[in-house]
Design a protein around this motif. Structure first.
Motif, PDB file in Angstrom:
ATOM      1  N   ARG A 193       4.610  -4.305   2.671  1.00 42.23           N
ATOM      2  CA  ARG A 193       4.311  -3.500   3.807  1.00 42.23           C
ATOM      3  C   ARG A 193       2.855  -2.540   3.446  1.00 42.23           C
ATOM      4  O   ARG A 193       2.777  -2.367   2.261  1.00 42.23           O
ATOM      5  CB  ARG A 193       5.414  -2.405   3.884  1.00 42.23           C
ATOM      6  N   LEU A 194       2.196  -2.670   4.458  1.00 39.66           N
ATOM      7  CA  LEU A 194       0.979  -1.856   4.552  1.00 39.66           C
ATOM      8  C   LEU A 194       1.038  -0.480   4.858  1.00 39.66           C
ATOM      9  O   LEU A 194       2.086  -0.034   5.600  1.00 39.66           O
ATOM     10  CB  LEU A 194      -0.035  -2.418   5.145  1.00 39.66           C
ATOM     11  N   SER A 195       0.142   0.485   4.431  1.00 39.32           N
ATOM     12  CA  SER A 195       0.421   1.990   4.908  1.00 39.32           C
ATOM     13  C   SER A 195       0.591   1.957   6.260  1.00 39.32           C
ATOM     14  O   SER A 195       0.898   3.235   6.629  1.00 39.32           O
ATOM     15  CB  SER A 195      -0.771   2.745   4.220  1.00 39.32           C
ATOM     16  N   GLN A 254       0.854  -1.249  -0.056  1.00 42.31           N
ATOM     17  CA  GLN A 254      -0.057   0.189   0.044  1.00 42.31           C
ATOM     18  C   GLN A 254       0.867   1.306  -0.130  1.00 42.31           C
ATOM     19  O   GLN A 254       1.950   1.083   0.586  1.00 42.31           O
ATOM     20  CB  GLN A 254      -0.813   0.133   1.290  1.00 42.31           C
ATOM     21  N   THR A 255       0.246   2.143  -0.431  1.00 38.71           N
ATOM     22  CA  THR A 255       1.093   3.541  -0.751  1.00 38.71           C
ATOM     23  C   THR A 255       0.483   4.298   0.568  1.00 38.71           C
ATOM     24  O   THR A 255      -0.614   4.189   1.113  1.00 38.71           O
ATOM     25  CB  THR A 255       0.836   4.168  -2.138  1.00 38.71           C
ATOM     26  N   PRO A 256       1.261   5.480   0.848  1.00 35.21           N
ATOM     27  CA  PRO A 256       2.716   5.766   0.421  1.00 35.21           C
ATOM     28  C   PRO A 256       3.825   4.881   0.993  1.00 35.21           C
ATOM     29  O   PRO A 256       3.612   4.460   2.206  1.00 35.21           O
ATOM     30  CB  PRO A 256       2.945   7.322   0.792  1.00 35.21           C
ATOM     31  N   ALA A 286      -6.187 -13.499   1.092  1.00 31.75           N
ATOM     32  CA  ALA A 286      -5.028 -13.673  -0.230  1.00 31.75           C
ATOM     33  C   ALA A 286      -3.764 -14.452   0.605  1.00 31.75           C
ATOM     34  O   ALA A 286      -2.827 -14.639  -0.043  1.00 31.75           O
ATOM     35  CB  ALA A 286      -4.684 -12.371  -0.944  1.00 31.75           C
ATOM     36  N   THR A 287      -3.889 -14.760   1.814  1.00 27.96           N
ATOM     37  CA  THR A 287      -2.954 -15.511   2.509  1.00 27.96           C
ATOM     38  C   THR A 287      -2.493 -16.756   1.811  1.00 27.96           C
ATOM     39  O   THR A 287      -3.509 -17.349   1.542  1.00 27.96           O
ATOM     40  CB  THR A 287      -3.360 -15.654   3.942  1.00 27.96           C
ATOM     41  N   THR A 345      -9.778  -4.066   1.511  1.00 21.15           N
ATOM     42  CA  THR A 345      -9.831  -4.214   3.158  1.00 21.15           C
ATOM     43  C   THR A 345      -9.015  -5.131   3.777  1.00 21.15           C
ATOM     44  O   THR A 345      -8.480  -6.024   2.944  1.00 21.15           O
ATOM     45  CB  THR A 345     -11.447  -4.824   3.422  1.00 21.15           C
ATOM     46  N   ALA A 346      -8.791  -5.070   5.075  1.00 21.64           N
ATOM     47  CA  ALA A 346      -7.786  -5.862   5.816  1.00 21.64           C
ATOM     48  C   ALA A 346      -8.630  -7.406   5.453  1.00 21.64           C
ATOM     49  O   ALA A 346      -7.586  -8.311   5.357  1.00 21.64           O
ATOM     50  CB  ALA A 346      -7.924  -5.692   7.296  1.00 21.64           C
TER      51      ALA A 346
END
Length: 232
Positions: free
Chosen positions: A63-65, A14-16, A51-52, A44-45
């Motif tokens: 890495r997530l935001s 996810q960005t940034p 998708a695990t 969403t989480a």
């Protein structure tokens, strides 16, 4: 004043990407208009958790935001990237840079020049192997399961694998011990930064290549060719 080169930086998270893009732009060392795209943006989480990867799936870590990490199945991510690249066709970029060293067979770049980190880094691994006089090249990946998955890519080099999760800020002491007999090593994930490169080099006493620096070199060369800028 001529317009700055417009580059799309695509991550599988996810960005940034505050952990990645600022250092990458410093390494590129050219003025560019950087536009970030994240394959996990806008979902969403629960979707990410769905998708695990299962036991037979290839795994990717990103890495997530909020600074946490996510592990997703490689095939699932490949489909998301294909859709994202199609979306990018509606805009103009000098290049689209895929900031992931995972292998995505059949990925279609659309109308833009696609710079794939995986191809660049694996080319450098082969170059290291060709001058290593039969000694193995060290390859560091984020997850233990990726060490076994790496063999499926057909890279055809002698390699010693180790793992250290860049997003969990894992220590490198164990990896360094595994790489003790290697003349050089590659941090084979875009999540590793320059401080991690320095740390592993200090521990092994050997050169360590950084994936994001390899990508930065390719982007810099592209800009210099396209805009007739002198190389350093």
């Amino acid at each position: 004043m001529p317009a700055l080169p417009r580059i799309a930086f695509v991550t599988i998270g996810q960005t940034p990407r505050v952990d990645l893009v600022p250092e990458l732009l410093t390494l590129i060392d050219r003025e560019v208009q950087a536009v970030e795209w994240g394959a996990l943006d806008g979902i969403t989480a629960d979707e990410i958790a769905g998708a695990t990867p299962g036991p037979g799936d290839g795994a990717l870590v990103t890495r997530l935001s909020d600074g946490t990490e996510a592990v997703v199945a490689k095939d699932w991510m490949g489909k998301r990237l294909s859709r994202l690249l199609r979306d990018l066709d509606a805009e103009h970029y000098e290049a689209v840079v895929l900031l992931c060293t995972g292998h995505f067979p059949g990925l279609r770049p659309g109308r833009h020049r696609l710079i794939e980190a995986q191809e660049l880094v694996d080319t450098r691994v082969r170059e290291l192997a060709s001058v290593s006089e039969g000694r193995a090249v060290g390859i560091v990946v984020p997850l233990a399961r990726q060490e076994a998955e790496f063999h499926e890519l057909g890279l055809e080099v002698r390699a010693v694998f180790a793992h250290a999760d860049p997003y969990a800020r894992a220590p490198f002491e164990s990896a360094a011990r595994q790489l003790a007999d290697c003349d050089s090593s590659v941090l084979h994930c875009i999540g590793y930064d320059s401080a991690m490169q320095t740390r592993l080099s200090d521990l092994t006493g050997r050169p360590v290549l950084l994936s994001r620096a390899i990508v930065a070199e390719a982007v810099r060369e592209l800009i210099d060719r396209r805009f007739d800028r002198p190389t350093a």
